[in-house]
Design an enzyme around this catalytic site. Sequence first.
Site, PDB file in Angstrom:
ATOM      1  N   LYS A  11      -0.678  -9.322   6.411  1.00 24.33           N
ATOM      2  CA  LYS A  11      -1.449  -9.698   5.221  1.00 24.33           C
ATOM      3  C   LYS A  11      -1.355 -11.207   4.934  1.00 24.33           C
ATOM      4  O   LYS A  11      -0.467 -11.892   5.450  1.00 24.33           O
ATOM      5  CB  LYS A  11      -0.944  -8.878   4.020  1.00 24.33           C
ATOM      6  CG  LYS A  11      -1.200  -7.367   4.175  1.00 24.33           C
ATOM      7  CD  LYS A  11      -0.788  -6.600   2.916  1.00 24.33           C
ATOM      8  CE  LYS A  11      -1.052  -5.109   3.071  1.00 24.33           C
ATOM      9  NZ  LYS A  11      -0.713  -4.354   1.820  1.00 24.33           N
ATOM     10  N   TYR A  51     -10.151  -1.038   1.343  1.00 20.90           N
ATOM     11  CA  TYR A  51      -9.254  -0.337   0.415  1.00 20.90           C
ATOM     12  C   TYR A  51     -10.035   0.531  -0.579  1.00 20.90           C
ATOM     13  O   TYR A  51      -9.560   0.782  -1.683  1.00 20.90           O
ATOM     14  CB  TYR A  51      -8.372  -1.339  -0.323  1.00 20.90           C
ATOM     15  CG  TYR A  51      -7.134  -1.773   0.446  1.00 20.90           C
ATOM     16  CD1 TYR A  51      -6.172  -0.854   0.855  1.00 20.90           C
ATOM     17  CD2 TYR A  51      -6.903  -3.114   0.741  1.00 20.90           C
ATOM     18  CE1 TYR A  51      -5.031  -1.252   1.547  1.00 20.90           C
ATOM     19  CE2 TYR A  51      -5.764  -3.529   1.432  1.00 20.90           C
ATOM     20  CZ  TYR A  51      -4.820  -2.576   1.827  1.00 20.90           C
ATOM     21  OH  TYR A  51      -3.684  -2.970   2.500  1.00 20.90           O
ATOM     22  N   PHE A  59      -4.663  -1.672  -9.850  1.00 24.09           N
ATOM     23  CA  PHE A  59      -4.347  -2.851  -9.048  1.00 24.09           C
ATOM     24  C   PHE A  59      -5.459  -3.220  -8.057  1.00 24.09           C
ATOM     25  O   PHE A  59      -5.314  -4.167  -7.278  1.00 24.09           O
ATOM     26  CB  PHE A  59      -3.019  -2.662  -8.301  1.00 24.09           C
ATOM     27  CG  PHE A  59      -2.961  -1.467  -7.377  1.00 24.09           C
ATOM     28  CD1 PHE A  59      -3.517  -1.498  -6.112  1.00 24.09           C
ATOM     29  CD2 PHE A  59      -2.304  -0.302  -7.778  1.00 24.09           C
ATOM     30  CE1 PHE A  59      -3.457  -0.415  -5.260  1.00 24.09           C
ATOM     31  CE2 PHE A  59      -2.237   0.804  -6.927  1.00 24.09           C
ATOM     32  CZ  PHE A  59      -2.811   0.742  -5.660  1.00 24.09           C
ATOM     33  N   ARG A  87       4.752   3.164  10.074  1.00 24.03           N
ATOM     34  CA  ARG A  87       5.085   3.267   8.645  1.00 24.03           C
ATOM     35  C   ARG A  87       6.601   3.121   8.430  1.00 24.03           C
ATOM     36  O   ARG A  87       7.035   2.525   7.444  1.00 24.03           O
ATOM     37  CB  ARG A  87       4.594   4.608   8.090  1.00 24.03           C
ATOM     38  CG  ARG A  87       3.097   4.827   8.177  1.00 24.03           C
ATOM     39  CD  ARG A  87       2.298   4.005   7.198  1.00 24.03           C
ATOM     40  NE  ARG A  87       2.653   4.285   5.832  1.00 24.03           N
ATOM     41  CZ  ARG A  87       1.977   3.833   4.763  1.00 24.03           C
ATOM     42  NH1 ARG A  87       0.886   3.082   4.937  1.00 24.03           N
ATOM     43  NH2 ARG A  87       2.369   4.105   3.558  1.00 24.03           N
ATOM     44  N   ARG A 104       8.932  -4.935   5.407  1.00 20.61           N
ATOM     45  CA  ARG A 104       8.739  -5.236   3.985  1.00 20.61           C
ATOM     46  C   ARG A 104      10.040  -5.664   3.317  1.00 20.61           C
ATOM     47  O   ARG A 104      10.028  -6.524   2.427  1.00 20.61           O
ATOM     48  CB  ARG A 104       8.088  -4.047   3.294  1.00 20.61           C
ATOM     49  CG  ARG A 104       6.584  -3.968   3.618  1.00 20.61           C
ATOM     50  CD  ARG A 104       5.960  -2.689   3.182  1.00 20.61           C
ATOM     51  NE  ARG A 104       4.492  -2.750   3.194  1.00 20.61           N
ATOM     52  CZ  ARG A 104       3.713  -1.685   3.072  1.00 20.61           C
ATOM     53  NH1 ARG A 104       4.255  -0.484   2.928  1.00 20.61           N
ATOM     54  NH2 ARG A 104       2.401  -1.812   3.091  1.00 20.61           N
ATOM     55  N   ASN A 114       3.006  -7.473   0.076  1.00 22.69           N
ATOM     56  CA  ASN A 114       4.009  -6.744   0.855  1.00 22.69           C
ATOM     57  C   ASN A 114       3.829  -6.866   2.370  1.00 22.69           C
ATOM     58  O   ASN A 114       4.232  -5.988   3.120  1.00 22.69           O
ATOM     59  CB  ASN A 114       4.084  -5.284   0.393  1.00 22.69           C
ATOM     60  CG  ASN A 114       2.781  -4.533   0.582  1.00 22.69           C
ATOM     61  OD1 ASN A 114       1.823  -5.089   1.096  1.00 22.69           O
ATOM     62  ND2 ASN A 114       2.754  -3.278   0.185  1.00 22.69           N
ATOM     63  N   HIS A 117       0.070  -4.047   6.402  1.00 26.85           N
ATOM     64  CA  HIS A 117      -0.613  -2.770   6.193  1.00 26.85           C
ATOM     65  C   HIS A 117      -0.403  -1.911   7.425  1.00 26.85           C
ATOM     66  O   HIS A 117      -0.328  -2.436   8.532  1.00 26.85           O
ATOM     67  CB  HIS A 117      -2.123  -2.974   6.005  1.00 26.85           C
ATOM     68  CG  HIS A 117      -2.907  -1.712   6.202  1.00 26.85           C
ATOM     69  ND1 HIS A 117      -3.037  -0.771   5.221  1.00 26.85           N
ATOM     70  CD2 HIS A 117      -3.534  -1.214   7.302  1.00 26.85           C
ATOM     71  CE1 HIS A 117      -3.736   0.260   5.707  1.00 26.85           C
ATOM     72  NE2 HIS A 117      -4.046   0.009   6.960  1.00 26.85           N
ATOM     73  N   GLU A 128     -10.064   3.046  10.253  1.00 31.35           N
ATOM     74  CA  GLU A 128      -9.710   1.629  10.099  1.00 31.35           C
ATOM     75  C   GLU A 128      -9.892   0.846  11.403  1.00 31.35           C
ATOM     76  O   GLU A 128     -10.290  -0.327  11.372  1.00 31.35           O
ATOM     77  CB  GLU A 128      -8.275   1.512   9.584  1.00 31.35           C
ATOM     78  CG  GLU A 128      -8.145   2.014   8.146  1.00 31.35           C
ATOM     79  CD  GLU A 128      -6.708   2.064   7.651  1.00 31.35           C
ATOM     80  OE1 GLU A 128      -6.524   2.445   6.484  1.00 31.35           O
ATOM     81  OE2 GLU A 128      -5.780   1.750   8.422  1.00 31.35           O
TER      82      GLU A 128
HETATM   83  P1  ATP Z   1      -1.032  -0.240   2.920  1.00 31.21           P
HETATM   84  O1  ATP Z   1      -2.182   0.731   2.692  1.00 31.21           O
HETATM   85  O2  ATP Z   1      -1.416  -1.673   2.660  1.00 31.21           O
HETATM   86  O3  ATP Z   1      -0.395  -0.037   4.263  1.00 31.21           O
HETATM   87  P2  ATP Z   1       0.742   1.495   1.478  1.00 31.21           P
HETATM   88  O4  ATP Z   1       0.050   2.592   2.224  1.00 31.21           O
HETATM   89  O5  ATP Z   1       2.212   1.388   1.616  1.00 31.21           O
HETATM   90  O6  ATP Z   1       0.121   0.092   1.861  1.00 31.21           O
HETATM   91  P3  ATP Z   1      -0.952   2.049  -0.775  1.00 31.21           P
HETATM   92  O7  ATP Z   1      -0.585   2.995  -1.835  1.00 31.21           O
HETATM   93  O8  ATP Z   1      -1.969   2.457   0.243  1.00 31.21           O
HETATM   94  O9  ATP Z   1       0.394   1.583  -0.069  1.00 31.21           O
HETATM   95  O10 ATP Z   1      -1.433   0.703  -1.489  1.00 31.21           O
HETATM   96  C1  ATP Z   1      -2.218  -0.252  -0.798  1.00 31.21           C
HETATM   97  C2  ATP Z   1      -1.722  -1.631  -1.157  1.00 31.21           C
HETATM   98  O11 ATP Z   1      -2.007  -1.876  -2.520  1.00 31.21           O
HETATM   99  C3  ATP Z   1      -0.203  -1.842  -1.058  1.00 31.21           C
HETATM  100  O12 ATP Z   1       0.247  -2.114   0.244  1.00 31.21           O
HETATM  101  C4  ATP Z   1      -0.013  -3.018  -1.972  1.00 31.21           C
HETATM  102  O13 ATP Z   1      -0.401  -4.241  -1.339  1.00 31.21           O
HETATM  103  C5  ATP Z   1      -0.991  -2.693  -3.084  1.00 31.21           C
HETATM  104  N1  ATP Z   1      -0.360  -1.926  -4.166  1.00 31.21           N
HETATM  105  C6  ATP Z   1       0.022  -0.625  -4.138  1.00 31.21           C
HETATM  106  N2  ATP Z   1       0.556  -0.240  -5.298  1.00 31.21           N
HETATM  107  C7  ATP Z   1       0.495  -1.336  -6.110  1.00 31.21           C
HETATM  108  C8  ATP Z   1       0.876  -1.600  -7.458  1.00 31.21           C
HETATM  109  N3  ATP Z   1       1.429  -0.650  -8.218  1.00 31.21           N
HETATM  110  N4  ATP Z   1       0.664  -2.837  -7.945  1.00 31.21           N
HETATM  111  C9  ATP Z   1       0.089  -3.809  -7.182  1.00 31.21           C
HETATM  112  N5  ATP Z   1      -0.302  -3.627  -5.911  1.00 31.21           N
HETATM  113  C10 ATP Z   1      -0.100  -2.411  -5.380  1.00 31.21           C
HETATM  114 MG    MG Z   2      -2.048   2.758   2.291  1.00 34.71          MG
END
Ligand code: ATP
Ligand code: MG
Length: 139
Positions: A11, A51, A59, A87, A104, A114, A117, A128
């Site tokens: 990212k 997304y 968010f 993951r 992370r 973070n 992805h 994706e």
């Molecule tokens: P990713 O999809 O990026 O791999 P993830 O699957 O661990 O991450 P998701 O729940 O899919 O988490 O959320 C997508 C992204 O949105 C997160 O990686 C983070 O960058 C952001 N995000 C998630 N939760 C929050 C939150 N509570 N506040 C701010 N940003 C958030």
């Molecule tokens: Mg995700």
Amino acid sequence: MATERTLTIIKPDAVAAGHIGDIIKIFEASQFMIVAARLVRLSKKEAEGFYAVHRSKGFFESLTNFMSSGSALVMVLEGENAIARLREVMGATNPANAAPGTIRKLYATSIEHNAVHGSDAPETAAYEIGYFFPGVALV
Ligand code: ATP
Ligand code: MG
């Protein structure tokens, strides 16, 4: 267990902080093969499309601004059980909850910024990969 392909994004926070090499080193040490790679600067619309599943979340606006704020490195990784293993190597969404040694834990600075992805299931991996590498015959 089967050989799988999954999509990862280094990212904009991790690219700006100079951690591309550190993160690729972890992927390689974890027996992932890079089978496609693109450095991208996502438009806001592309970040929203990627997304889209989070459109209703509080968010979403901030996340898509962040994801379109700078260069990101999109890659397809291949390996045994790649989707679930990626993951694990990434660690929890919130770095405060991420296990020691995960990407992370090492490089994320907040739940939003973070670092990486990773696709979360075979269906999302297929979607994706097609989103970023449409019609491309992967190595
Ligand atoms: P990713 O999809 O990026 O791999 P993830 O699957 O661990 O991450 P998701 O729940 O899919 O988490 O959320 C997508 C992204 O949105 C997160 O990686 C983070 O960058 C952001 N995000 C998630 N939760 C929050 C939150 N509570 N506040 C701010 N940003 C958030
Ligand atoms: Mg995700």
